[in-house]
Design a protein around this motif. Structure first.
Motif, PDB file in Angstrom:
ATOM      1  N   ASP A   1       0.856  -1.180   0.000  1.00 19.84           N
ATOM      2  CA  ASP A   1       0.000   0.000   0.000  1.00 19.84           C
ATOM      3  C   ASP A   1       0.894   1.231   0.000  1.00 19.84           C
ATOM      4  O   ASP A   1       1.351   1.691   1.045  1.00 19.84           O
ATOM      5  N   LEU A   2       1.155   1.776  -1.191  1.00 16.94           N
ATOM      6  CA  LEU A   2       2.076   2.898  -1.349  1.00 16.94           C
ATOM      7  C   LEU A   2       1.360   4.217  -1.627  1.00 16.94           C
ATOM      8  O   LEU A   2       1.786   5.262  -1.159  1.00 16.94           O
ATOM      9  N   LEU A   3       0.301   4.194  -2.404  1.00 15.38           N
ATOM     10  CA  LEU A   3      -0.408   5.414  -2.754  1.00 15.38           C
ATOM     11  C   LEU A   3      -1.331   5.831  -1.623  1.00 15.38           C
ATOM     12  O   LEU A   3      -1.958   4.997  -0.967  1.00 15.38           O
ATOM     13  N   VAL A   4      -1.418   7.131  -1.399  1.00 12.79           N
ATOM     14  CA  VAL A   4      -2.256   7.678  -0.339  1.00 12.79           C
ATOM     15  C   VAL A   4      -3.677   7.829  -0.852  1.00 12.79           C
ATOM     16  O   VAL A   4      -3.919   8.504  -1.857  1.00 12.79           O
ATOM     17  N   ALA A   5      -4.625   7.175  -0.173  1.00 14.24           N
ATOM     18  CA  ALA A   5      -6.055   7.266  -0.504  1.00 14.24           C
ATOM     19  C   ALA A   5      -6.326   6.835  -1.938  1.00 14.24           C
ATOM     20  O   ALA A   5      -7.265   7.300  -2.566  1.00 14.24           O
ATOM     21  N   GLN A   6      -5.501   5.926  -2.479  1.00 17.32           N
ATOM     22  CA  GLN A   6      -5.690   5.396  -3.823  1.00 17.32           C
ATOM     23  C   GLN A   6      -5.417   3.909  -3.812  1.00 17.32           C
ATOM     24  O   GLN A   6      -4.670   3.404  -2.969  1.00 17.32           O
ATOM     25  N   CYS A   7      -6.028   3.226  -4.749  1.00 15.99           N
ATOM     26  CA  CYS A   7      -5.876   1.780  -4.852  1.00 15.99           C
ATOM     27  C   CYS A   7      -4.610   1.451  -5.627  1.00 15.99           C
ATOM     28  O   CYS A   7      -4.438   1.892  -6.766  1.00 15.99           O
ATOM     29  N   ASP A   8      -3.689   0.709  -5.014  1.00 12.49           N
ATOM     30  CA  ASP A   8      -2.488   0.258  -5.700  1.00 12.49           C
ATOM     31  C   ASP A   8      -2.812  -0.959  -6.566  1.00 12.49           C
ATOM     32  O   ASP A   8      -3.514  -1.878  -6.133  1.00 12.49           O
ATOM     33  N   VAL A   9      -2.250  -0.965  -7.775  1.00 19.60           N
ATOM     34  CA  VAL A   9      -2.535  -2.040  -8.718  1.00 19.60           C
ATOM     35  C   VAL A   9      -2.006  -3.364  -8.178  1.00 19.60           C
ATOM     36  O   VAL A   9      -0.866  -3.442  -7.706  1.00 19.60           O
ATOM     37  N   ASN A  10      -2.849  -4.396  -8.213  1.00 22.74           N
ATOM     38  CA  ASN A  10      -2.511  -5.761  -7.796  1.00 22.74           C
ATOM     39  C   ASN A  10      -2.148  -5.857  -6.318  1.00 22.74           C
ATOM     40  O   ASN A  10      -1.532  -6.842  -5.905  1.00 22.74           O
ATOM     41  N   CYS A  11      -2.504  -4.860  -5.529  1.00 25.99           N
ATOM     42  CA  CYS A  11      -2.275  -4.909  -4.082  1.00 25.99           C
ATOM     43  C   CYS A  11      -3.572  -5.376  -3.422  1.00 25.99           C
ATOM     44  O   CYS A  11      -4.467  -4.572  -3.145  1.00 25.99           O
ATOM     45  N   CYS A  12      -3.679  -6.678  -3.181  1.00 30.95           N
ATOM     46  CA  CYS A  12      -4.931  -7.261  -2.706  1.00 30.95           C
ATOM     47  C   CYS A  12      -5.237  -6.900  -1.255  1.00 30.95           C
ATOM     48  O   CYS A  12      -6.372  -7.087  -0.809  1.00 30.95           O
ATOM     49  N   CYS A  13      -4.257  -6.411  -0.491  1.00 30.36           N
ATOM     50  CA  CYS A  13      -4.500  -6.039   0.897  1.00 30.36           C
ATOM     51  C   CYS A  13      -4.719  -4.552   1.076  1.00 30.36           C
ATOM     52  O   CYS A  13      -4.828  -4.084   2.214  1.00 30.36           O
ATOM     53  N   ASP A  14      -4.757  -3.792  -0.012  1.00 27.43           N
ATOM     54  CA  ASP A  14      -4.936  -2.354   0.079  1.00 27.43           C
ATOM     55  C   ASP A  14      -6.359  -2.043   0.537  1.00 27.43           C
ATOM     56  O   ASP A  14      -7.328  -2.418  -0.137  1.00 27.43           O
ATOM     57  N   PRO A  15      -6.546  -1.365   1.664  1.00 30.75           N
ATOM     58  CA  PRO A  15      -7.910  -1.060   2.114  1.00 30.75           C
ATOM     59  C   PRO A  15      -8.624  -0.050   1.236  1.00 30.75           C
ATOM     60  O   PRO A  15      -9.845   0.093   1.338  1.00 30.75           O
ATOM     61  N   ASP A  16      -7.897   0.664   0.360  1.00 31.57           N
ATOM     62  CA  ASP A  16      -8.529   1.626  -0.536  1.00 31.57           C
ATOM     63  C   ASP A  16      -9.129   0.977  -1.767  1.00 31.57           C
ATOM     64  O   ASP A  16      -9.799   1.654  -2.553  1.00 31.57           O
ATOM     65  N   CYS A  17      -8.897  -0.329  -1.974  1.00 29.71           N
ATOM     66  CA  CYS A  17      -9.427  -1.034  -3.143  1.00 29.71           C
ATOM     67  C   CYS A  17     -10.808  -1.610  -2.821  1.00 29.71           C
ATOM     68  O   CYS A  17     -11.058  -2.074  -1.702  1.00 29.71           O
ATOM     69  N   ASN A  18     -11.668  -1.590  -3.822  1.00 35.72           N
ATOM     70  CA  ASN A  18     -13.006  -2.145  -3.674  1.00 35.72           C
ATOM     71  C   ASN A  18     -13.178  -3.320  -4.621  1.00 35.72           C
ATOM     72  O   ASN A  18     -12.242  -3.747  -5.308  1.00 35.72           O
ATOM     73  N   ALA A  19     -14.400  -3.851  -4.677  1.00 31.58           N
ATOM     74  CA  ALA A  19     -14.662  -5.028  -5.510  1.00 31.58           C
ATOM     75  C   ALA A  19     -14.435  -4.747  -6.989  1.00 31.58           C
ATOM     76  O   ALA A  19     -13.976  -5.616  -7.735  1.00 31.58           O
ATOM     77  N   ALA A  20     -14.747  -3.521  -7.410  1.00 31.80           N
ATOM     78  CA  ALA A  20     -14.518  -3.173  -8.819  1.00 31.80           C
ATOM     79  C   ALA A  20     -13.035  -3.163  -9.154  1.00 31.80           C
ATOM     80  O   ALA A  20     -12.628  -3.575 -10.244  1.00 31.80           O
ATOM     81  N   ASP A  21     -12.211  -2.706  -8.194  1.00 32.21           N
ATOM     82  CA  ASP A  21     -10.769  -2.731  -8.428  1.00 32.21           C
ATOM     83  C   ASP A  21     -10.227  -4.151  -8.445  1.00 32.21           C
ATOM     84  O   ASP A  21      -9.368  -4.495  -9.268  1.00 32.21           O
ATOM     85  N   PHE A  22     -10.722  -5.008  -7.541  1.00 33.64           N
ATOM     86  CA  PHE A  22     -10.251  -6.389  -7.495  1.00 33.64           C
ATOM     87  C   PHE A  22     -10.563  -7.130  -8.786  1.00 33.64           C
ATOM     88  O   PHE A  22      -9.822  -8.031  -9.201  1.00 33.64           O
ATOM     89  N   SER A  23     -11.672  -6.787  -9.442  1.00 37.32           N
ATOM     90  CA  SER A  23     -12.050  -7.487 -10.676  1.00 37.32           C
ATOM     91  C   SER A  23     -11.103  -7.185 -11.824  1.00 37.32           C
ATOM     92  O   SER A  23     -11.100  -7.914 -12.825  1.00 37.32           O
ATOM     93  N   LEU A  24     -10.301  -6.118 -11.685  1.00 36.30           N
ATOM     94  CA  LEU A  24      -9.340  -5.762 -12.733  1.00 36.30           C
ATOM     95  C   LEU A  24      -7.940  -6.253 -12.436  1.00 36.30           C
ATOM     96  O   LEU A  24      -7.048  -6.108 -13.273  1.00 36.30           O
TER      97      LEU A  24
END
Length: 536
Positions: free
Chosen positions: A73-96
């Motif tokens: 989790d490197l980006l602040v308040a943003q979803c990191d690509v392929n970071c499955c433990c990032d709390p900023d990611c949602n289901a739509a991000d996981f599907s990509l």
């Protein structure tokens, strides 16, 4: 009328931001007051007061829950690509996501038993979704830690940075021979208010806009269309290379801030957000472009050219202020197989690296037909540690003149822009002139009316620099030797073939390591004749 007459002449300049490390430590002030006797009751015993003070000084609570740990989790308040433990990611991000960059998160591997967070992707689901599992891991080693009872070792308390307000306090605490390992700033009493916010400090994080005195460091950029927008902030550690179009009329060229040098250099960057420490922007070089597109490097970088109207033209318009990063060949020492960095030094300025195709030191590149005249312009970079040799054959006829032929061969051997300096280290900066080695030129020829160059020999002397455990390669001397030969006038209709060669040799001149001991010195002296008397 506006755009056609505007951007015909302008300036390019490079900004070098000399910034200190963008991190500081958070500090807090603890106010501990000794209780006094009052009507409310007697004073607590000393051992109770000491125990209370220890509890208030306990270190910050460490994060040991693996379900809340996320190293990607490197980006602040943003979803990191392929970071499955990032709390900023949602289901739509996981599907990509294509995979989980960190499939398992664990704590200390030396523990006998610990929790482990397992992350994976269910690609067969529609849409794909993330799978999270929390399992127990058992360490099979008999030498494992059963329990961690020293909680302070699980976290690191940031040191308190000295300021004008707390300098006397820190001097009193750390000036003696011994001091407490638990600083007073470890106050975990959340109910107590901080008496002063003057010592509160911040730090830049990835993507956070770089702050200036009045706002943010801004760079023109296209937003929706190709037109420029001047509200684009520069993010910390984010490389940007933007290009946009601006419409400027000649009558208003002096009123648009974004086309003036002052827009980029008249701001002071805050070294730390919300602090008073400032860093000025330094202009490293200025390049002026004429009406026909020719660019000229100014001698000084402190020349301030403001937009103005001259002969119905708006001159001194800023056309570009992003600079391309210079590739390094090692950090700090050269790495075998990477190009040698080279450049020029104009009068009164720093090193300007080569503007050829490779921006490095090059030699003649051999071709399949071995024709020197057809090989003009074909160059190959000199790679550190690689001895190289190349060449071609020149067919000389009776119609060739000596002087033009000599210049042609020099351009063939040295190229159109043979550099003057070579970087001593793989990461030498252009402004550090003393970190660059001048190239020594040698000329070997015979006494004759017509001498043509036939070979270029480059010798690079380098040495191992630094620790014996991790030595760094450093260039200390570069010599370029031109060898010529006599060209005799050929009879009409006759031809002559001359081989032309280029070579590079690397020589290690490292001094041998000094031995760890030295032999005892010998004494060459004659003892007196009665030294051992009466023992003979």
């Amino acid at each position: 009328m506006a755009a056609a007459l505007l951007l015909r002449r302008g300036i390019f300049f490079i900004l070098a931001l000399l910034l200190p490390p963008f991190w500081t430590a958070e500090s807090s002030v603890e106010s501990v007051s000794e209780p006094t006797a009052s009507a409310a009751g007697p004073v607590a015993p000393p051992e109770i007061r000491a125990a209370t003070r220890v509890r208030t000084r306990s270190g910050p609570a460490p994060v040991t829950d693996v379900a809340k740990l996320c190293v990607c989790d490197l980006l602040v308040a943003q979803c990191d690509v392929n970071c499955c433990c990032d709390p900023d990611c949602n289901a739509a991000d996981f599907s990509l996501f294509t995979t989980c960059s960190v499939p398992i998160v664990t704590g200390d591997s030396r523990l006998c038993s610990q929790k482990a967070a397992i992350y994976s992707l269910d690609v067969e689901a529609n849409p794909p979704e993330r799978i999270f599992k929390l399992i127990d891991q058992v360490n099979p080693s008999v030498f494992c830690i059963h329990a961690t009872n020293y909680k302070q070792a699980l976290s690191f308390s940031s040191p308190e940075m000295p300021t004008s307000e707390n300098f006397d306090q820190l001097l009193e605490r750390f000036s003696s021979a011994t001091f407490s390992a638990e600083p007073d700033s470890w106050n975990m009493n959340t109910d107590a208010q901080n008496p002063s916010d003057a010592n509160e400090t911040y730090r830049y994080e990835y993507g956070v806009p770089i702050q200036t005195v009045d706002a943010f460091l801004r760079l023109p950029s296209s937003v929706v269309s190709s037109w420029c927008s001047d509200a684009n902030p520069a993010g910390f550690l984010v490389n940007q290379a933007t290009k946009c179009t601006r419409s400027v009329s000649v009558e208003k060229c002096g009123n648009i801030q974004a086309v003036s040098m002052l827009f980029y250099i008249n701001s002071s960057i805050l070294a730390v957000p919300k602090s008073s420490q400032m860093v000025n922007i330094t202009v490293q070089s200025i390049v002026v472009q004429s009406l026909n597109g020719m660019r000229t490097l100014l001698n000084g970088s402190d020349v301030l050219r403001l937009p103005m109207i001259l002969d119905e033209l708006c001159i001194n318009i800023v056309l570009g202020v992003n600079t391309k990063p210079v590739p390094l060949s090692g950090n700090p020492g050269y790495v075998v197989g990477l190009p040698i960095r080279a450049g020029f030094r104009p009068q009164g300025s720093g090193i300007i690296q080569n503007t050829n195709k490779y921006s490095q030191l090059t030699i003649l590149q051999s071709t399949s037909n071995q024709d020197c005249l057809a090989a003009q312009g074909a160059r190959t970079p000199i790679l550190f540690g690689y001895n190289m040799i190349s060449g071609c054959k020149l067919r000389i006829t009776a119609a060739m003149k000596c002087k033009p032929l000599t210049q042609t061969l020099l351009d063939l051997l040295k190229g159109q822009s043979f550099p003057e300096y070579v970087a001593s280290f793989g990461n030498s900066q252009s402004q550090d002139v003393l970190d660059w080695v001048p190239i020594t030129h040698l000329h070997t020829s015979e006494q004759s009316s017509c001498q043509i160059p036939v070979s270029l020999e480059i010798e690079v002397k380098w040495t191992k620099y630094g620790s014996l455990v991790n030595p760094q390669a450093r260039i200390v001397n570069v010599t370029a030797s031109i060898t010529t030969t006599t060209l005799k006038q050929l009879p009409s209709g006759r031809e002559r073939t001359v081989p032309i060669t280029s070579s590079v040799v690397f020589t290690d001149i490292s001094s041998p390591a000094e031995p760890g001991y030295k032999a005892w010195p010998t004494i060459n002296a004659k003892l007196p004749f009665d030294f051992f008397f009466p023992f003979v």
